[in-house]
Motif scaffolding. Structure first.
Motif, PDB file in Angstrom:
ATOM      1  N   CYS A   1     -21.771 -15.069   7.757  1.00  0.00           N
ATOM      2  CA  CYS A   1     -19.875 -15.180   7.299  1.00  0.00           C
ATOM      3  C   CYS A   1     -19.013 -13.757   8.009  1.00  0.00           C
ATOM      4  O   CYS A   1     -19.457 -12.886   7.641  1.00  0.00           O
ATOM      5  CB  CYS A   1     -19.221 -14.695   5.972  1.00  0.00           C
ATOM      6  N   TRP A   2     -17.989 -14.507   8.847  1.00  0.00           N
ATOM      7  CA  TRP A   2     -18.134 -12.897   9.691  1.00  0.00           C
ATOM      8  C   TRP A   2     -16.523 -12.895   9.176  1.00  0.00           C
ATOM      9  O   TRP A   2     -16.380 -11.620   9.074  1.00  0.00           O
ATOM     10  CB  TRP A   2     -17.625 -13.736  11.149  1.00  0.00           C
ATOM     11  N   ALA A   3     -16.031 -13.292   8.049  1.00  0.00           N
ATOM     12  CA  ALA A   3     -14.896 -12.513   7.540  1.00  0.00           C
ATOM     13  C   ALA A   3     -15.039 -11.560   6.526  1.00  0.00           C
ATOM     14  O   ALA A   3     -14.322 -10.211   6.144  1.00  0.00           O
ATOM     15  CB  ALA A   3     -14.263 -13.579   6.299  1.00  0.00           C
ATOM     16  N   VAL A   4     -16.049 -11.614   6.398  1.00  0.00           N
ATOM     17  CA  VAL A   4     -16.894 -10.384   4.978  1.00  0.00           C
ATOM     18  C   VAL A   4     -16.918  -9.263   5.747  1.00  0.00           C
ATOM     19  O   VAL A   4     -16.589  -7.953   5.183  1.00  0.00           O
ATOM     20  CB  VAL A   4     -18.028 -10.520   4.353  1.00  0.00           C
ATOM     21  N   THR A   5     -17.434  -9.120   6.719  1.00  0.00           N
ATOM     22  CA  THR A   5     -17.326  -7.839   7.693  1.00  0.00           C
ATOM     23  C   THR A   5     -15.640  -7.540   9.026  1.00  0.00           C
ATOM     24  O   THR A   5     -16.013  -6.611   8.984  1.00  0.00           O
ATOM     25  CB  THR A   5     -19.357  -7.143   8.200  1.00  0.00           C
ATOM     26  N   GLY A   6     -15.756  -8.639   8.660  1.00  0.00           N
ATOM     27  CA  GLY A   6     -14.487  -8.311   9.713  1.00  0.00           C
ATOM     28  C   GLY A   6     -12.678  -9.055   9.145  1.00  0.00           C
ATOM     29  O   GLY A   6     -12.591  -7.727   8.191  1.00  0.00           O
ATOM     30  N   ASP A   7     -12.447  -9.033   9.906  1.00  0.00           N
ATOM     31  CA  ASP A   7     -10.777  -9.347   9.094  1.00  0.00           C
ATOM     32  C   ASP A   7     -10.677 -10.811   8.320  1.00  0.00           C
ATOM     33  O   ASP A   7     -10.464 -11.415   8.523  1.00  0.00           O
ATOM     34  CB  ASP A   7      -9.171  -9.099  10.208  1.00  0.00           C
ATOM     35  N   ASN A   8      -9.811 -10.346   6.641  1.00  0.00           N
ATOM     36  CA  ASN A   8     -10.370 -10.460   5.775  1.00  0.00           C
ATOM     37  C   ASN A   8      -8.930 -10.575   5.151  1.00  0.00           C
ATOM     38  O   ASN A   8      -8.932 -11.285   3.517  1.00  0.00           O
ATOM     39  CB  ASN A   8     -11.657 -10.504   5.497  1.00  0.00           C
TER      40      ASN A   8
ATOM     41  N   LYS B   1       0.712  -0.919   0.289  1.00  0.00           N
ATOM     42  CA  LYS B   1       0.052   0.342  -0.092  1.00  0.00           C
ATOM     43  C   LYS B   1       0.973   0.871   0.311  1.00  0.00           C
ATOM     44  O   LYS B   1       0.672   2.207  -0.976  1.00  0.00           O
ATOM     45  CB  LYS B   1      -0.812  -0.093   1.579  1.00  0.00           C
ATOM     46  N   ALA B   2       2.070   1.157   0.862  1.00  0.00           N
ATOM     47  CA  ALA B   2       2.453   2.064   0.760  1.00  0.00           C
ATOM     48  C   ALA B   2       3.240   2.481  -0.464  1.00  0.00           C
ATOM     49  O   ALA B   2       3.639   3.758  -0.523  1.00  0.00           O
ATOM     50  CB  ALA B   2       3.533   1.940   1.895  1.00  0.00           C
ATOM     51  N   LEU B   3       4.009   1.461  -1.195  1.00  0.00           N
ATOM     52  CA  LEU B   3       4.397   1.748  -2.924  1.00  0.00           C
ATOM     53  C   LEU B   3       3.311   2.169  -3.542  1.00  0.00           C
ATOM     54  O   LEU B   3       3.614   2.395  -4.364  1.00  0.00           O
ATOM     55  CB  LEU B   3       4.885   0.257  -3.092  1.00  0.00           C
ATOM     56  N   GLY B   4       1.887   1.910  -3.064  1.00  0.00           N
ATOM     57  CA  GLY B   4       1.140   2.550  -4.053  1.00  0.00           C
ATOM     58  C   GLY B   4       0.453   1.489  -5.499  1.00  0.00           C
ATOM     59  O   GLY B   4       0.493   1.612  -6.244  1.00  0.00           O
ATOM     60  N   ARG B   5       0.262   0.311  -5.134  1.00  0.00           N
ATOM     61  CA  ARG B   5       0.636  -1.199  -5.635  1.00  0.00           C
ATOM     62  C   ARG B   5      -1.457  -1.773  -5.511  1.00  0.00           C
ATOM     63  O   ARG B   5      -1.291  -2.480  -6.193  1.00  0.00           O
ATOM     64  CB  ARG B   5       1.916  -2.130  -5.550  1.00  0.00           C
ATOM     65  N   ILE B   6      -2.077  -0.924  -4.209  1.00  0.00           N
ATOM     66  CA  ILE B   6      -2.828  -1.882  -3.967  1.00  0.00           C
ATOM     67  C   ILE B   6      -3.892  -0.780  -4.564  1.00  0.00           C
ATOM     68  O   ILE B   6      -4.082   0.066  -3.814  1.00  0.00           O
ATOM     69  CB  ILE B   6      -3.182  -2.270  -2.684  1.00  0.00           C
ATOM     70  N   LYS B   7      -4.253  -1.272  -5.372  1.00  0.00           N
ATOM     71  CA  LYS B   7      -5.373  -0.605  -5.721  1.00  0.00           C
ATOM     72  C   LYS B   7      -7.289  -0.845  -4.975  1.00  0.00           C
ATOM     73  O   LYS B   7      -7.257  -1.725  -4.536  1.00  0.00           O
ATOM     74  CB  LYS B   7      -6.156  -0.910  -7.008  1.00  0.00           C
ATOM     75  N   GLU B   8      -7.834   0.549  -4.307  1.00  0.00           N
ATOM     76  CA  GLU B   8      -8.688  -0.070  -3.479  1.00  0.00           C
ATOM     77  C   GLU B   8      -9.957  -0.924  -3.608  1.00  0.00           C
ATOM     78  O   GLU B   8     -10.304  -0.975  -4.653  1.00  0.00           O
ATOM     79  CB  GLU B   8      -9.626   1.162  -3.003  1.00  0.00           C
ATOM     80  N   SER B   9     -10.619  -1.562  -2.860  1.00  0.00           N
ATOM     81  CA  SER B   9     -11.296  -3.177  -3.644  1.00  0.00           C
ATOM     82  C   SER B   9     -12.325  -2.859  -3.317  1.00  0.00           C
ATOM     83  O   SER B   9     -13.078  -1.261  -2.996  1.00  0.00           O
ATOM     84  CB  SER B   9     -11.163  -4.123  -1.944  1.00  0.00           C
ATOM     85  N   SER B  10     -13.390  -3.320  -3.894  1.00  0.00           N
ATOM     86  CA  SER B  10     -14.742  -2.629  -4.307  1.00  0.00           C
ATOM     87  C   SER B  10     -15.635  -3.712  -3.425  1.00  0.00           C
ATOM     88  O   SER B  10     -16.255  -2.782  -3.775  1.00  0.00           O
ATOM     89  CB  SER B  10     -14.607  -3.176  -5.611  1.00  0.00           C
ATOM     90  N   ALA B  11     -14.870  -4.575  -3.013  1.00  0.00           N
ATOM     91  CA  ALA B  11     -16.317  -4.826  -1.637  1.00  0.00           C
ATOM     92  C   ALA B  11     -16.277  -3.833  -0.649  1.00  0.00           C
ATOM     93  O   ALA B  11     -15.809  -3.071  -0.745  1.00  0.00           O
ATOM     94  CB  ALA B  11     -15.014  -6.299  -1.098  1.00  0.00           C
TER      95      ALA B  11
ATOM     96  N   SER C   1     -12.941  -6.380   2.280  1.00  0.00           N
ATOM     97  CA  SER C   1     -11.664  -5.107   2.350  1.00  0.00           C
ATOM     98  C   SER C   1     -10.616  -5.061   3.437  1.00  0.00           C
ATOM     99  O   SER C   1      -9.583  -3.979   3.024  1.00  0.00           O
ATOM    100  CB  SER C   1     -12.996  -4.395   3.912  1.00  0.00           C
ATOM    101  N   MET C   2     -10.040  -6.068   2.980  1.00  0.00           N
ATOM    102  CA  MET C   2      -8.281  -6.514   4.155  1.00  0.00           C
ATOM    103  C   MET C   2      -7.301  -6.864   3.181  1.00  0.00           C
ATOM    104  O   MET C   2      -6.312  -7.069   3.688  1.00  0.00           O
ATOM    105  CB  MET C   2      -8.729  -6.042   5.284  1.00  0.00           C
ATOM    106  N   ASN C   3      -7.788  -7.492   1.728  1.00  0.00           N
ATOM    107  CA  ASN C   3      -7.332  -8.458   0.580  1.00  0.00           C
ATOM    108  C   ASN C   3      -6.972  -8.187  -0.372  1.00  0.00           C
ATOM    109  O   ASN C   3      -6.675  -9.033  -0.802  1.00  0.00           O
ATOM    110  CB  ASN C   3      -7.614  -9.757   1.194  1.00  0.00           C
ATOM    111  N   ALA C   4      -6.763  -6.970  -0.642  1.00  0.00           N
ATOM    112  CA  ALA C   4      -6.701  -6.591  -2.221  1.00  0.00           C
ATOM    113  C   ALA C   4      -4.903  -7.183  -2.537  1.00  0.00           C
ATOM    114  O   ALA C   4      -5.083  -6.630  -3.612  1.00  0.00           O
ATOM    115  CB  ALA C   4      -7.385  -4.531  -1.865  1.00  0.00           C
ATOM    116  N   TYR C   5      -4.017  -6.858  -1.480  1.00  0.00           N
ATOM    117  CA  TYR C   5      -2.637  -6.602  -1.878  1.00  0.00           C
ATOM    118  C   TYR C   5      -2.763  -8.202  -2.279  1.00  0.00           C
ATOM    119  O   TYR C   5      -1.720  -8.651  -2.847  1.00  0.00           O
ATOM    120  CB  TYR C   5      -1.729  -6.988  -0.672  1.00  0.00           C
ATOM    121  N   LYS C   6      -4.071  -9.722  -1.962  1.00  0.00           N
ATOM    122  CA  LYS C   6      -3.496 -10.865  -2.616  1.00  0.00           C
ATOM    123  C   LYS C   6      -3.587 -10.350  -4.401  1.00  0.00           C
ATOM    124  O   LYS C   6      -3.306 -11.595  -4.550  1.00  0.00           O
ATOM    125  CB  LYS C   6      -4.328 -11.598  -1.982  1.00  0.00           C
TER     126      LYS C   6
END
Lengths: 759, 326, 205
Positions: free
Chosen positions: B145-152, A749-759, B304-309
């Protein structure tokens, strides 16, 4: 320096080495007494709730169940600082809070009984954030603590404990600054020190007013003393300290477990073992403090800090065992690390609906500087100051005045630590590796390395009182009576070495009475790096006292004054005339023993120092951080036991230390109050396969006020690392990373490589 | 653990018959490295009344190649799979995936069948009962599902459907890239199911009284290059945050066959078919690999928390195709 | 006749093992063919094992229950408390023992599955006659390769198993073999020194 000593400074096998390596050492869960029952705790599923009703009749009726207790069945015993948390209450303040207690013949039956307890809860809203908790209308954890703010007292630290640093004129300080940095910084990942051994106790009543308690602890005497007060001064508590399977401070917060075991044993009429399992250890036992600073700092281009102001919000979770004391020490340590004439820093200790924070190695200092140094780093960056030069310039110097935890001004009597710092920088090659703020040290493909540095000092090395007794025998053996407990530092063995040096008999001839505070005198505990200096002073004085008495008996036989005598290997002679000697037994007679007594009074004028240099490598594509190298630099005056010291310094990557910047964290889901990393796979810890290179640079400049010139350092080894790691990561990737821990998602994220999620 | 009975069986028929007799109240125990953890955590509302020990069933742990097919029995130890020269030489991705699991001592106890059938590691699913009551969720018959609104942060970025946990099996990822089939036996008889059909959003397709007996993999063409790469915070111990397995054949630098399987991004291993389409019939170079990597995440819906994947999948795909280590 | 190991009763929906209902079962004949066989409830009868060189017979339903882990039996029933239980889920290595010479996590092993096995715990390493510590134990003493000591028995057991199989492992191989051991005091560096010392000394011989 160590050549002038026979035993000090030389590696000697630890007294308990054989017991530990052969499985003979007895830890709390190894204790078994006849007719013992197993205790279990029913834990709240809600972060904040009142018990509307609770029915234990089915549980009590289960075959094999011998006691079931709820808040209605227990006396008004309280723990905490001040005493505020009832051993069992009708209010639940975190997921995992104790609802009821069961004692049964087997663990399976006890667990089955928990299922049979019917509870109706009135669920209340919960609050987790420190600043939200003090807002008007926030859920209240304690009626007696409006706005969830804990009183700023800690009786055992005196009446005036340091809770705010207020001195000088911060406004003027800001005006004279070249740069000003302002912001909010946190160290709020509340990692768990997680000793290998979970906490527990075994209790057995020996009469209507006497209970025997086996514990795993660093300070059994102090535990015994506090239990006496917690139990209304009506119960004689005999404490046996077992070999402690790691504590790092955390087991000092075991009072709730002690009281629960004691109550179950009373109710069942039989001994009860109450040991937590690892999952309870992770979700219902001591975490680090949550720490948030909203602050402002002024700095000159030459690194002089002209002003520090702000608010330190300390999150203690659902109760305070001694948090206010940690705040006091943290504020004290900050002044040792940063010489500044103008402070306006106020703290608040706030309770929230999560598992409690408590005392841990680093003791408030680590939690404070891990946030504060991020703010200082920002100012250093603005002023383009080399952080090593900054810390070297700003660490306390001899003659500096500062306010220690007791709220009083102390004049620091310290050695010059810059020697050790320079040596550390040289070994680390800091001057070549440091390229400037947010500049990597090297780039190779997607991997970048960066360096960082941090420092800490603690004036608690001489804290509090230690008493020792030593008995010397005509056979030139000795027995030490000390309530010092073994929890990994090897301190009990080191004390033998100090006594050996005074008495000039080999450490193998010195024994230790069992670590039982019923037998041994007052001992605050093996905490705060006070072992070498404070506990050492106690034993040294006791040995000197015994030696003096011995020489008084020998003097007439040698026709000399006691002052002119010396002893070596059980022989007494006039100094310089070893050929005319008499053995101890001649001086004493075989029907005599001599007891020496020694007492160390608290001394806060000196401190220790640890500077940590770290080098990390970051893969900018995956966000993975590898800790490549750590160099610790310290000056401890005189090494007492080389391997024990190395072990303690290596401990910088344990006990929720350095790795709390890389992957360690307690994960709290604020939607339901659950702590999610509830097993040893999800809670991340460093393995053998991921070890960084560590080099410990140890300088020995004798501390004049200790007989052997020595001071301890073990407690502070974890503190400077986390902020140093974030500094190193930021430099490696060229972006400021200020969140703990710096996991791959945060780096990417700090490197700007993550686009915000759509969820 | 809650009390249970324990029986040893000597053959599969006995095992199936006992499963049928207890109809959902019995569980099979092989290595036990997952099952005992589940039972100790008391994470499920029901506890088995019987454990059926299948470790004594002969020939269920074999690793051999027969008529151009690799056959591994469900009881084969992960360490044996990792060390097998047959698997290392010709089914390398599988050997590498087995090698990457846990620690040596666990690999010596754990079995292939167990690795495929293990329960999810979702930390809501795994929340220990002792710590304040187990958490009920869709997978356990609950209603959320708790993950959807929690730490996922470790949860699925694709393929989730009511349940968003990620499949923890490393061998499943390699087997997916290798096009493996899973042999199953139950009261109705036996069946063979492609590994891609074995997992579902909420577990796997085993009926209550069925067990896995082994896997089969057709030998890939001789020139196939296989690779498995696993990203986790620590080298040993950890389950994958993201993993990728690949099997690529080329002739004259043109890609003639490719399979890319993504692990820990969905409740099951995913074949990255869009990426495969970009590569097949084309040269394997930096450009095509980058394009394929980008295509692996088409349709990804991070929480919400796993876009890095999403980033990690692309990176790992590139690395596995270029055989660049982490 | 070998009786059923218990009459399980359900009290309030919970299965309770009533130990008192167990009658003495006759010793089953032959090693290895107890606890096998379809239909027969092998939870009746005995588990025979050797522990630290001593044979023990545990009666199922009395000395050992089907749900007891080997770690529990070793510690609570047989009194060998040197083996520790840390996480009780196989993730910390404190419970490591040797079964037929191989390292096994005893907390993830059911005692009833150990019939006919030879178990070695930390207490079984020193020379039974002279009391002399095993070379691995001695190296740990010499190098202070521990601090609180809780993880130490498990690490020593794994080290012995490693060196028995591979007397000259590389540093990388040592680290991998020990990777499942949770040591929080950070004695790792001294442990590695101790292990290398054992290797050196055995090479000299």
């Amino acid at each position: 320096m160590s050549t002038e000593y026979r035993f000090i400074g030389k590696a000697v096998p630890r007294k308990d080495a054989r017991d530990i390596t052969t499985g003979r050492a007895k830890y709390i869960n190894d204790i078994s007494v006849p007719h013992m029952l197993y205790g279990k705790v029913l834990r709240s599923p809600h972060p904040h709730a009142n018990i509307r009703s609770i029915n234990t009749s089915k549980a009590k009726a289960l075959s094999g169940v011998k006691a079931v207790l709820t808040y209605r069945d227990v006396p008004d015993w309280k723990v905490g600082n001040p005493l505020h948390l009832r051993v069992l209450g009708s209010k639940m303040r975190f997921v995992g809070d104790s609802v009821a207690l069961v004692a049964a013949e087997t663990e399976e039956i006890a667990c089955a009984a928990l299922e049979l307890i019917d509870v109706d809860y009135e669920v209340l809203p919960a609050v987790y954030d420190v600043e939200k908790a003090i807002e008007k209308g926030a859920p209240q954890l304690y009626d007696i603590y409006p706005n969830n703010i804990m009183p700023q007292i800690a009786p055992f630290m005196g009446d005036n404990i340091l809770q705010n640093i207020i001195m000088g004129d911060t406004e003027a300080g800001v005006k004279e600054a070249d740069v000003v940095a302002e912001g909010t910084y946190e160290y709020n990942n509340i990692p768990n020190p997680l000793p290998p051994e979970p906490p527990g106790a075994v209790a057995e009543w020996e009469g209507p007013d006497t209970v025997h308690l086996w514990i795993s602890s660093q300070g059994p005497y102090f535990d015994r003393l506090t239990l006496y007060y917690m139990l209304g001064r009506k119960v004689n508590v005999k404490v046996t300290a077992c070999q402690c399977g790691g504590s790092y401070g955390s087991k000092g917060n075991s009072s709730p477990i002690y009281l629960q075991a004691i109550l179950l044993a009373k109710a069942a009429g039989r001994p009860v073992k109450l040991c937590l399992n690892k999952q309870e250890h992770l979700t219902a036992f001591t975490l680090r403090l949550g720490s948030r600073i909203r602050g402002k700092v002024g700095m000159k281009k030459d690194g002089t800090v002209t002003a520090i102001s702000g608010d330190w919000f300390v999150n203690t979770g659902y109760f305070s065992m001694i948090t206010q004391g940690q705040v006091a020490v943290g504020l004290g340590e900050a002044q040792l690390a940063i010489r500044c004439k103008n402070w306006d820093l106020k703290s608040k200790t706030i309770c929230t609906n999560r598992n409690a924070s408590g005392w841990i190695r680093g003791f408030g200092g680590q939690e404070f500087i891990s946030a504060l140094f991020l703010l200082l780093a920002r100012a250093m960056q603005k002023a383009n100051i080399d952080p090593f030069e900054f810390f070297k310039k700003n660490f306390v110097k001899n003659g500096d005045r500062n306010i220690w935890r007791d709220g009083h001004w102390w004049t620091s009597k310290v050695i010059d630590f810059t020697k050790a710092m320079d040596k550390g920088a040289e070994v680390f090659d800091w001057h070549n590796k440091w390229r400037g703020w947010l500049k990597p040290t090297s780039i190779s493909g997607t991997k970048r390395t960066g360096v960082g540095v941090g420092v800490i000092g603690n004036a608690d090395v001489g804290e509090d009182v230690s008493e020792s007794l030593i008995r010397i025998d005509p056979t030139h053996h000795a027995m030490i009576y000390t309530s010092v407990c073994e929890q990994g530092t090897g301190q009990r063995s080191s004390l033998c070495k100090m006594a050996a040096e005074v008495l000039q008999i080999p450490p193998e001839r010195i024994y230790l009475a069992p670590q039982d505070p019923g037998i041994s005198p007052y001992e605050f505990g093996s905490v705060g790096s006070r072992g070498t200096y404070a506990m050492g002073a106690g034993i040294i004085k006791a040995a000197e006292d015994a030696k003096r008495q011995l020489f008084e008996l020998a003097a007439p036989l040698l026709e000399a004054s006691p002052d002119s005598l010396e002893t070596r290997d059980g022989l007494i002679f006039i100094k310089g005339k070893p050929e005319e000697s008499i053995p101890w037994r001649t001086a004493m007679g075989v029907t005599r023993t001599i007891f020496g007594y020694g007492r160390h009074e608290a001394d806060y004028s000196l401190c220790n120092m640890l500077m940590s240099f770290v080098e990390v490598e970051v893969d900018t594509e995956t966000g993975k951080v590898d800790l490549l190298r750590v160099v610790n630099a310290t000056d401890i005056g005189q090494i007492i036991d080389p391997p024990s010291l190395e072990n303690q310094l290596n401990g910088c990557i344990g006990s929720a230390g350095i790795d709390s910047a890389i992957f360690e964290e307690t994960i709290l889901d604020e939607s339901n109050g659950r702590m999610l990393a509830a097993n040893l796979i999800d809670y991340k810890w460093r393995t053998f396969a991921d070890l960084p290179r560590i080099k410990n640079v140890i300088v020995e400049t004798p501390f004049p006020s200790h007989r052997f010139g020595a001071v301890g350092v073990g407690e502070i080894t974890t503190a400077p690392g986390p902020s140093a790691v974030l500094m190193a990561i930021s430099n490696a990737i060229g972006q400021r990373v200020v969140e703990y821990p710096a996991t791959p998602d945060k780096i990417l994220k700090a490197l700007g490589r993550i686009k915000e999620s759509s969820a | 653990m809650r009390p249970f009975k324990h029986l040893n069986v000597e053959n599969i028929r006995e095992c199936v018959s006992l499963l049928q007799e207890h109809n959902g109240r019995a569980k099979v125990i092989a290595g036990g490295t997952d099952l005992l953890g589940v039972l100790k955590g008391e994470i499920l509302p029901e506890s088995p009344e019987l454990l059926i020990n299948i470790k004594g069933i002969p020939d269920l742990n074999s690793i051999r190649e027969q008529k151009g097919e690799l056959k591994i029995g469900a009881l084969a130890k992960l360490s044996d799979i990792a060390k097998s020269s047959l698997v290392q030489e010709r089914y390398r991705a599988l050997a590498e995936s087995a090698r990457a699991i846990a620690t040596p001592v666990i690999r010596d106890m754990a079995t292939l069948g167990g690795n495929l059938c293990q329960e999810t590691r979702c930390w809501y699913y795994r929340y220990p009962h002792v710590a304040g009551g187990r958490i009920l969720c869709y997978r356990k018959g609950g209603t959320r599902c708790w993950a959807v609104t929690g730490d996922n942060r470790y949860h699925a970025i694709m393929g989730g459907e009511k349940c968003f946990s990620s499949c923890p099996s490393d061998t499943a990822v390699a087997l997916t890239a290798l096009g493996a089939r899973i042999s199953i036996i139950g009261p109705e008889g036996d069946r063979i199911v492609p590994v891609t059909d074995f997992f579902t959003p909420r577990g796997n397709i085993l009926d209550t009284n069925e067990i896995v007996t082994g896997i089969q993999v057709s030998a890939p063409p001789a020139e196939t290059r296989q690779s498995f790469i696993k990203f986790s915070l620590r080298k040993p111990v950890d389950f994958a945050v993201v993993s990728v397995a690949s099997a690529v054949s080329t002739r004259d630098d043109i890609c003639t066959g490719v399979a890319i399987a993504l692990g820990a991004v969905a409740p099951f291993p995913m074949r990255a078919t869009a990426a495969e389409k970009i590569l097949i019939g084309n040269p394997l170079n930096e450009e095509s690999i980058r394009a394929a990597a980008a295509a692996t995440v088409i349709g990804a819906k991070p929480l919400s928390m796993n876009a890095y994947k999403v980033e990690l999948v692309k990176t790992l795909t590139q690395r596995v195709l270029t055989q660049t280590p982490l | 006749m070998i009786n059923s190991h218990s009459s399980n009763t359900h009290k309030n929906g919970v299965m309770v093992m009533k130990e008192k209902n167990i009658k003495a079962g006759r010793k089953a004949k032959g090693s290895g063919d107890r606890n096998k066989g379809s239909g027969v409830n092998p939870s009746a009868g005995y588990i025979s094992m050797t522990i630290n060189g001593e044979s023990r017979e545990l009666m199922i339903g009395k000395d050992v229950q089907p749900w007891h882990t080997l770690a529990y039996t070793i510690r609570e029933t047989l009194g060998y408390t040197g083996t520790k239980i840390g996480c009780d889920q196989g993730a910390c290595g404190a419970c490591m023992v040797l079964i037929n010479g191989k390292p096994v996590l005893s907390c993830m092993t059911l005692t009833v599955e150990c019939d006919g096995k030879s178990i070695t715990t930390i207490e079984g390493l020193e020379d039974r006659e002279t009391g002399k510590p095993h070379p691995v134990q001695q190296a740990f003493i010499d190098h202070t390769a521990f601090q609180c000591g809780f993880c130490t028995p498990g690490i020593i057991i794994s080290t012995k198993a490693l060196l028995d199989e591979n007397p000259s492992p590389s540093e990388q191989e040592i680290k991998e073999a020990l990777a499942g051991h949770y040591c929080r005091c950070i004695s790792h560096y001294h442990v590695l020194n101790a292990v290398k010392d054992v290797i050196r000394k055995s090479e000299v011989k």
